[in-house]
Scaffold this motif. Structure first.
Motif, PDB file in Angstrom:
ATOM      1  N   VAL A   1      25.730 -65.193 102.661  1.00  0.00           N
ATOM      2  CA  VAL A   1      25.477 -63.868 103.241  1.00  0.00           C
ATOM      3  C   VAL A   1      24.525 -63.072 102.344  1.00  0.00           C
ATOM      4  O   VAL A   1      23.541 -62.512 102.808  1.00  0.00           O
ATOM      5  N   ARG A   2      24.822 -63.058 101.053  1.00  0.00           N
ATOM      6  CA  ARG A   2      24.026 -62.278 100.096  1.00  0.00           C
ATOM      7  C   ARG A   2      22.568 -62.731 100.078  1.00  0.00           C
ATOM      8  O   ARG A   2      21.653 -61.917 100.019  1.00  0.00           O
ATOM      9  N   ASP A   3      22.352 -64.037 100.156  1.00  0.00           N
ATOM     10  CA  ASP A   3      20.996 -64.569 100.060  1.00  0.00           C
ATOM     11  C   ASP A   3      20.239 -64.564 101.390  1.00  0.00           C
ATOM     12  O   ASP A   3      19.104 -65.011 101.458  1.00  0.00           O
ATOM     13  N   GLY A   4      20.885 -64.054 102.436  1.00  0.00           N
ATOM     14  CA  GLY A   4      20.199 -63.851 103.694  1.00  0.00           C
ATOM     15  C   GLY A   4      19.976 -65.086 104.545  1.00  0.00           C
ATOM     16  O   GLY A   4      19.069 -65.116 105.374  1.00  0.00           O
ATOM     17  N   TYR A   5      20.787 -66.104 104.350  1.00  0.00           N
ATOM     18  CA  TYR A   5      20.648 -67.299 105.181  1.00  0.00           C
ATOM     19  C   TYR A   5      20.958 -66.997 106.645  1.00  0.00           C
ATOM     20  O   TYR A   5      21.732 -66.094 106.947  1.00  0.00           O
TER      21      TYR A   5
ATOM     22  N   LEU B   1      33.983 -61.629 107.141  1.00  0.00           N
ATOM     23  CA  LEU B   1      32.678 -61.318 106.565  1.00  0.00           C
ATOM     24  C   LEU B   1      31.560 -61.818 107.474  1.00  0.00           C
ATOM     25  O   LEU B   1      30.606 -61.090 107.757  1.00  0.00           O
ATOM     26  N   LEU B   2      31.686 -63.028 107.952  1.00  0.00           N
ATOM     27  CA  LEU B   2      30.658 -63.598 108.827  1.00  0.00           C
ATOM     28  C   LEU B   2      30.550 -62.824 110.142  1.00  0.00           C
ATOM     29  O   LEU B   2      29.447 -62.563 110.625  1.00  0.00           O
ATOM     30  N   LEU B   3      31.692 -62.441 110.696  1.00  0.00           N
ATOM     31  CA  LEU B   3      31.672 -61.660 111.932  1.00  0.00           C
ATOM     32  C   LEU B   3      31.026 -60.299 111.704  1.00  0.00           C
ATOM     33  O   LEU B   3      30.233 -59.830 112.525  1.00  0.00           O
TER      34      LEU B   3
END
Length: 70
Positions: A5-9, A36-38
């Motif tokens: 998430v942090r790295d913007g994938y 977190l993903l949702l």
């Protein structure tokens, strides 16, 4: 998951079985990762190569997690 998430994938990118990171978090029964993903916009409707949505991958004993993905 935090690093993804942090790295913007792309959260809806697929692996060799067409599973997304949400499929994997759901299958692992990880509610914090799923939340977190949702929150970051991961799709709950994308299907893997077997036609399963993330909700279909949740272990049976994790009913509350299953409800989050409906």
């Amino acid at each position: 998951i935090d690093a993804i998430v942090r790295d913007g994938y792309d959260l809806d990118a697929r692996d060799a079985t067409a599973a997304t990171v949400l499929h994997l978090a759901a299958a692992a029964g990880e509610p914090d990762d799923v939340d977190l993903l949702l929150a970051r916009g991961a799709s709950t409707t994308v299907t893997d190569a077997s036609g399963r949505r993330p909700v279909d991958c949740v272990p049976r004993r994790k009913r509350a997690l299953r409800e989050r993905l409906r």
